[in-house]
Scaffold this motif. Structure first.
Motif, short mmCIF file in Angstrom:
data_model
loop_
_atom_site.label_atom_id
_atom_site.label_comp_id
_atom_site.label_asym_id
_atom_site.label_seq_id
_atom_site.Cartn_x
_atom_site.Cartn_y
_atom_site.Cartn_z
N LYS A 62 49.03 39.18 38.81
CA LYS A 62 49.17 38.76 40.21
C LYS A 62 48.09 37.76 40.96
O LYS A 62 48.53 37.27 41.78
N GLY A 63 47.13 37.61 40.01
CA GLY A 63 46.43 36.42 40.64
C GLY A 63 44.96 36.59 40.04
O GLY A 63 45.04 37.10 38.72
N TYR A 64 43.88 35.74 40.52
CA TYR A 64 42.76 35.58 39.72
C TYR A 64 42.27 36.76 39.24
O TYR A 64 41.40 36.79 38.33
N ASP A 65 42.03 37.75 40.13
CA ASP A 65 41.33 38.88 39.84
C ASP A 65 41.89 39.70 38.71
O ASP A 65 41.24 40.10 37.44
N ASP A 66 43.25 39.88 38.77
CA ASP A 66 43.82 40.21 37.33
C ASP A 66 43.84 39.50 36.12
O ASP A 66 43.54 40.00 35.08
N LEU A 67 43.74 37.95 36.14
CA LEU A 67 43.12 37.12 35.15
C LEU A 67 41.85 37.68 34.69
O LEU A 67 41.79 37.85 33.46
N ARG A 68 41.07 37.61 35.41
CA ARG A 68 39.74 37.83 34.94
C ARG A 68 39.75 39.25 34.29
O ARG A 68 38.90 39.41 33.00
N ILE A 69 40.08 40.39 34.87
CA ILE A 69 40.12 41.72 34.35
C ILE A 69 40.76 41.74 33.04
O ILE A 69 40.26 42.00 31.97
N GLU A 70 41.75 40.99 32.96
CA GLU A 70 42.66 40.82 31.57
C GLU A 70 41.91 40.22 30.56
O GLU A 70 41.65 40.67 29.57
N LEU A 71 41.17 38.93 30.87
CA LEU A 71 40.32 38.45 30.07
C LEU A 71 39.33 39.13 29.53
O LEU A 71 38.76 39.06 28.31
N GLU A 72 38.48 39.91 30.38
CA GLU A 72 37.61 40.67 30.11
C GLU A 72 37.81 41.77 29.01
O GLU A 72 37.36 42.06 28.20
N LYS A 73 39.18 42.63 29.42
CA LYS A 73 39.64 43.56 28.11
C LYS A 73 39.86 42.68 27.03
O LYS A 73 39.48 43.24 25.87
N MET A 74 40.52 41.66 27.03
CA MET A 74 40.74 40.79 25.93
C MET A 74 39.77 40.77 24.97
O MET A 74 39.91 40.34 23.53
N PHE A 75 38.51 40.33 25.25
CA PHE A 75 37.24 39.72 24.70
C PHE A 75 36.16 40.82 24.58
O PHE A 75 35.29 40.65 24.24
N PHE A 109 48.00 26.93 40.26
CA PHE A 109 47.24 27.34 38.93
C PHE A 109 48.32 27.45 37.70
O PHE A 109 48.03 26.86 36.79
N CYS A 110 49.23 28.48 38.10
CA CYS A 110 50.26 28.87 36.83
C CYS A 110 51.02 27.87 36.59
O CYS A 110 51.58 27.30 35.45
N LYS A 111 51.27 26.68 37.50
CA LYS A 111 52.16 25.60 37.16
C LYS A 111 51.30 24.52 36.38
O LYS A 111 51.99 23.63 35.65
N LEU A 112 50.02 24.35 36.48
CA LEU A 112 48.97 23.36 36.03
C LEU A 112 48.78 23.66 34.83
O LEU A 112 48.36 23.09 33.97
N VAL A 113 48.30 24.91 34.35
CA VAL A 113 47.40 25.44 33.28
C VAL A 113 48.15 25.13 31.90
O VAL A 113 49.39 25.39 31.85
N ARG A 114 47.57 24.77 30.96
CA ARG A 114 48.00 24.51 29.69
C ARG A 114 47.13 25.37 28.66
O ARG A 114 47.79 25.71 27.74
N LYS A 115 45.67 25.35 28.88
CA LYS A 115 45.07 26.19 27.96
C LYS A 115 43.90 26.85 28.83
O LYS A 115 43.52 25.93 29.81
N ILE A 116 43.32 27.83 28.58
CA ILE A 116 42.14 28.56 29.15
C ILE A 116 40.94 28.73 28.17
O ILE A 116 41.15 28.96 27.17
N TYR A 117 39.64 28.30 28.79
CA TYR A 117 38.65 28.13 27.67
C TYR A 117 37.63 29.14 28.70
O TYR A 117 37.51 29.36 29.96
N ILE A 118 36.77 29.90 27.91
CA ILE A 118 35.84 30.79 28.55
C ILE A 118 34.43 30.30 27.81
O ILE A 118 34.47 30.38 26.69
N TYR A 119 33.63 29.72 28.61
CA TYR A 119 32.24 29.10 28.16
C TYR A 119 31.26 29.55 28.79
O TYR A 119 31.46 30.27 29.77
N SER A 120 30.14 29.67 28.23
CA SER A 120 28.82 30.03 28.55
C SER A 120 28.63 29.15 30.07
O SER A 120 29.16 27.94 30.41
N THR A 121 28.16 29.71 31.08
CA THR A 121 27.98 28.98 32.41
C THR A 121 26.94 27.93 32.13
O THR A 121 27.29 26.91 32.87
N GLU A 122 26.01 27.95 31.37
CA GLU A 122 25.36 27.03 30.95
C GLU A 122 26.12 25.72 30.45
O GLU A 122 25.95 24.44 30.85
#
Length: 140
Positions: A62-75, A109-122
């Motif tokens: 439903k939004g960015y919070d759900d995405l963050r939670i899903e990615l945290e579970k996934m990894f 965002f849903c229309k634009l996104v092609r791939k998502i990456y999780i990188y270190s903040t640094e």
């Protein structure tokens, strides 16, 4: 006698009815295809340091919070994807630009996104400082 058989047997209405039905089905399929091209269902997600990509279904969120939670579970991360945390979520848009997640409204965002990456903040900060257009990266 079934209605479809009756219509098929009537030479005056059969052709017209079939054309209208065909046109309606075609319009419905085009509308569905248009919707699917606007919002990608499954988007690949790559995390720095992990060899295997995963995929997330954006239509189930439903939004960015759900995405963050899903990615945290996934990894297997707990609370590490919050703003200012050790990890940042970036994405490649439809033009090939890399952007931080959260800058655009969710539907856009849903229309634009092609791939998502999780990188270190640094790493994201280093990429941002070496980027020709640092404004394409948003700091929290």
């Amino acid at each position: 006698m079934p209605v479809a058989s009756h219509i098929d047997q009537n030479p005056r209405t059969s052709k017209g009815h079939k054309q209208v039905a065909s046109k309606t089905v075609t319009q419905g399929m085009q509308a569905k295809q248009g919707y699917e091209t606007c919002i990608r269902r499954r988007v690949k997600v790559h995390m720095q340091g992990i060899a295997v990509d995963r995929a997330v279904d954006l239509t189930a969120l439903k939004g960015y919070d759900d995405l963050r939670i899903e990615l945290e579970k996934m990894f297997g991360m707990k609370g590490e994807l919050y703003c200012g945390g050790p990890w940042s979520i970036v994405f490649i848009d439809d033009e090939g630009d890399m952007m931080l997640v959260g800058d655009d409204p969710w539907v856009e965002f849903c229309k634009l996104v092609r791939k998502i990456y999780i990188y270190s903040t640094e790493k994201v900060k280093k990429m941002s400082s070496s980027c020709k257009h640092p404004s394409s990266y948003v700091e929290c």
